[in-house]
Design an enzyme around this catalytic site. Structure first.
Site, PDB file in Angstrom:
ATOM      1  N   ARG A 186      -2.744  -9.900  16.628  1.00  0.00           N
ATOM      2  CA  ARG A 186      -3.265  -8.677  16.026  1.00  0.00           C
ATOM      3  C   ARG A 186      -4.589  -8.247  16.653  1.00  0.00           C
ATOM      4  O   ARG A 186      -4.830  -7.069  16.869  1.00  0.00           O
ATOM      5  CB  ARG A 186      -3.525  -8.920  14.542  1.00  0.00           C
ATOM      6  CG  ARG A 186      -2.518  -8.280  13.628  1.00  0.00           C
ATOM      7  CD  ARG A 186      -2.914  -8.611  12.184  1.00  0.00           C
ATOM      8  NE  ARG A 186      -1.758  -8.570  11.297  1.00  0.00           N
ATOM      9  CZ  ARG A 186      -1.301  -7.461  10.718  1.00  0.00           C
ATOM     10  NH1 ARG A 186      -1.879  -6.306  10.917  1.00  0.00           N
ATOM     11  NH2 ARG A 186      -0.249  -7.496   9.933  1.00  0.00           N
TER      12      ARG A 186
ATOM     13  N   HIS B  43      -2.651   8.595   1.719  1.00  0.00           N
ATOM     14  CA  HIS B  43      -1.778   7.674   0.978  1.00  0.00           C
ATOM     15  C   HIS B  43      -1.050   8.445  -0.115  1.00  0.00           C
ATOM     16  O   HIS B  43      -1.673   9.210  -0.858  1.00  0.00           O
ATOM     17  CB  HIS B  43      -2.612   6.546   0.367  1.00  0.00           C
ATOM     18  CG  HIS B  43      -1.777   5.592  -0.417  1.00  0.00           C
ATOM     19  ND1 HIS B  43      -1.013   4.618   0.194  1.00  0.00           N
ATOM     20  CD2 HIS B  43      -1.544   5.474  -1.741  1.00  0.00           C
ATOM     21  CE1 HIS B  43      -0.362   3.941  -0.734  1.00  0.00           C
ATOM     22  NE2 HIS B  43      -0.665   4.431  -1.913  1.00  0.00           N
TER      23      HIS B  43
HETATM   24  N1  NHR Z   1      -5.833  -0.750   7.099  1.00  0.00           N
HETATM   25  C1  NHR Z   1      -6.905  -1.023   6.351  1.00  0.00           C
HETATM   26  N2  NHR Z   1      -7.756  -1.954   6.809  1.00  0.00           N
HETATM   27  N3  NHR Z   1      -7.180  -0.411   5.182  1.00  0.00           N
HETATM   28  C2  NHR Z   1      -6.345   0.521   4.727  1.00  0.00           C
HETATM   29  O1  NHR Z   1      -6.628   1.117   3.576  1.00  0.00           O
HETATM   30  C3  NHR Z   1      -5.164   0.864   5.460  1.00  0.00           C
HETATM   31  C4  NHR Z   1      -4.951   0.192   6.668  1.00  0.00           C
HETATM   32  C5  NHR Z   1      -3.820   0.466   7.430  1.00  0.00           C
HETATM   33  C6  NHR Z   1      -2.890   1.381   6.982  1.00  0.00           C
HETATM   34  C7  NHR Z   1      -2.012   2.941   5.267  1.00  0.00           C
HETATM   35  C8  NHR Z   1      -1.372   2.299   4.037  1.00  0.00           C
HETATM   36  C9  NHR Z   1      -0.829   3.318   3.073  1.00  0.00           C
HETATM   37  O2  NHR Z   1      -1.351   4.419   2.974  1.00  0.00           O
HETATM   38  C10 NHR Z   1      -3.080   2.028   5.767  1.00  0.00           C
HETATM   39  C11 NHR Z   1      -4.232   1.790   5.020  1.00  0.00           C
HETATM   40  C12 NHR Z   1       0.926  -0.145   5.767  1.00  0.00           C
HETATM   41  C13 NHR Z   1       1.117  -1.112   4.791  1.00  0.00           C
HETATM   42  C14 NHR Z   1       1.943  -2.335   5.083  1.00  0.00           C
HETATM   43  O3  NHR Z   1       2.232  -3.111   4.191  1.00  0.00           O
HETATM   44  C15 NHR Z   1       0.502  -0.942   3.583  1.00  0.00           C
HETATM   45  C16 NHR Z   1      -0.277   0.177   3.345  1.00  0.00           C
HETATM   46  C17 NHR Z   1      -0.479   1.142   4.328  1.00  0.00           C
HETATM   47  C18 NHR Z   1       0.139   0.981   5.522  1.00  0.00           C
HETATM   48  N4  NHR Z   1       2.314  -2.569   6.367  1.00  0.00           N
HETATM   49  C19 NHR Z   1       3.074  -3.725   6.815  1.00  0.00           C
HETATM   50  C20 NHR Z   1       2.195  -4.591   7.778  1.00  0.00           C
HETATM   51  O4  NHR Z   1       2.438  -5.789   7.818  1.00  0.00           O
HETATM   52  C21 NHR Z   1       4.283  -3.298   7.600  1.00  0.00           C
HETATM   53  C22 NHR Z   1       5.203  -2.442   6.794  1.00  0.00           C
HETATM   54  C23 NHR Z   1       6.281  -1.785   7.641  1.00  0.00           C
HETATM   55  O5  NHR Z   1       6.234  -1.847   8.876  1.00  0.00           O
HETATM   56  O6  NHR Z   1       7.164  -1.165   7.029  1.00  0.00           O
HETATM   57  O7  NHR Z   1       1.312  -4.039   8.472  1.00  0.00           O
HETATM   58  O8  NHR Z   1       0.133   3.019   2.307  1.00  0.00           O
HETATM   59  C1  GAR Z   2       3.403  10.386   4.131  1.00  0.00           C
HETATM   60  O1  GAR Z   2       3.923  10.620   2.852  1.00  0.00           O
HETATM   61  C2  GAR Z   2       2.201   9.473   4.049  1.00  0.00           C
HETATM   62  O2  GAR Z   2       1.406   9.707   2.917  1.00  0.00           O
HETATM   63  C3  GAR Z   2       2.869   8.139   3.951  1.00  0.00           C
HETATM   64  O3  GAR Z   2       3.934   8.206   4.858  1.00  0.00           O
HETATM   65  C4  GAR Z   2       4.384   9.558   4.972  1.00  0.00           C
HETATM   66  C5  GAR Z   2       4.349   9.942   6.415  1.00  0.00           C
HETATM   67  O4  GAR Z   2       4.954  11.182   6.609  1.00  0.00           O
HETATM   68  N1  GAR Z   2       1.970   7.086   4.324  1.00  0.00           N
HETATM   69  C6  GAR Z   2       2.143   5.850   3.957  1.00  0.00           C
HETATM   70  O5  GAR Z   2       3.007   5.516   3.160  1.00  0.00           O
HETATM   71  C7  GAR Z   2       1.197   4.888   4.565  1.00  0.00           C
HETATM   72  N2  GAR Z   2       1.577   3.558   4.252  1.00  0.00           N
HETATM   73  P1  GAR Z   2       4.814  11.940   7.990  1.00  0.00           P
HETATM   74  O6  GAR Z   2       5.146  10.956   9.092  1.00  0.00           O
HETATM   75  O7  GAR Z   2       5.839  13.021   7.909  1.00  0.00           O
HETATM   76  O8  GAR Z   2       3.422  12.455   8.077  1.00  0.00           O
END
Ligand code: NHR
Ligand code: GAR
Length: 221
Positions: free
Chosen positions: A70, A117
């Site tokens: 990572r 989000h």
């Molecule tokens: N990173 C940090 N440090 N803080 C935040 O608030 C973040 C972030 C990275 C992404 C978006 C977030 C959302 O809006 C986001 C916010 C991915 C996951 C997740 O579980 C959760 C929340 C969000 C984005 N990802 C898995 C992982 O292991 C993979 C899931 C998949 O590939 O489907 O990274 O919801």
């Molecule tokens: C959006 O609804 C965004 O809020 C959500 O994914 C969608 C992306 O749509 N984000 C997450 O759930 C982050 N974990 P888009 O690709 O059409 O913009």
């Protein structure tokens, strides 16, 4: 090089890219006073990559699996972001970016990183937010733009879009209504950050020099 003097922003995506499209359209109309210097995806098949290229924006697939860990991935991504923007961009926007950031991107762009989000944070952090809100019988739902910090979906909130949940809503109909609102609040917040109106100071959100005690709220209409 570019002769476009507007502040540079960089967008990170994983999927469809409708929020990216909202940013592209609002930059094109002049509503968003910024230029999108580049788009990065962790997935090569993200339709948003093509959307960006069709708009004449450089778009890159940086594949996490091709790095040792990572940390190496995030360092490479942070370097690529700065290279594309000719320096640190005014904003780095997570627009449907599905990968948790823990390393160099988080450190290097702290206070410049925004996420959209699909819930009324602090409710429903994480994934599958629309189905969870429906299952809980919520009367309202929505989306939040917040600063990205170490704690997932828990950074300081900037602006929210709120919708009423309808009796006949499914996760799909609710998601579609929320998504249209996302397309309004994301360019708004990005514009504030890119023009220096929005700042993160000591963990507090400052807008036009005043501390935001609660996020700005936009209601569905
Ligand atoms: N990173 C940090 N440090 N803080 C935040 O608030 C973040 C972030 C990275 C992404 C978006 C977030 C959302 O809006 C986001 C916010 C991915 C996951 C997740 O579980 C959760 C929340 C969000 C984005 N990802 C898995 C992982 O292991 C993979 C899931 C998949 O590939 O489907 O990274 O919801
Ligand atoms: C959006 O609804 C965004 O809020 C959500 O994914 C969608 C992306 O749509 N984000 C997450 O759930 C982050 N974990 P888009 O690709 O059409 O913009």
């Amino acid at each position: 090089m570019t002769d476009d003097a507007r502040p540079a922003i960089v967008v990170l995506i994983s999927g469809t890219g409708t929020n990216l499209k909202a940013l592209i359209d609002s930059a094109a109309s002049g509503e968003l006073p910024a230029r999108i210097a580049a788009v990065f995806s962790d997935r090569g098949d993200a339709p948003g990559l093509r959307r960006a290229r069709e708009a004449g924006i450089e778009a890159h697939h940086v594949e996490p699996q091709s790095f040792a860990d990572r940390d190496a991935y995030e360092s490479a991504l942070a370097d690529a972001i700065e290279a594309a923007a000719d320096g640190p961009p005014a904003a780095v926007v997570l627009a449907g970016f599905m990968r948790i950031l823990r390393g160099e991107v988080l450190r290097r762009f702290a206070g410049r990183l925004l996420n959209i989000h699909p819930s009324l944070l602090p409710k429903y952090r994480g994934l599958d937010t629309h189905a969870r809100a429906l299952a809980a019988g919520e009367e309202g739902h929505g989306a939040t733009v917040h600063f990205v910090t170490e704690e997932l979906d828990a950074g300081p909130r900037i602006i929210q879009f709120r919708v009423a949940v309808r009796p006949d809503d499914t996760a799909q109909t609710l998601a579609a209504r929320v998504l249209r609102g996302e397309h309004r609040i994301l360019p708004q917040a990005v514009g504030w950050l890119a023009t220096g109106r929005l700042r993160l100071e000591g963990g507090e959100v400052m807008l036009d020099g005043r501390r935001l005690d609660a996020p700005v709220v936009v209601e569905d209409r």
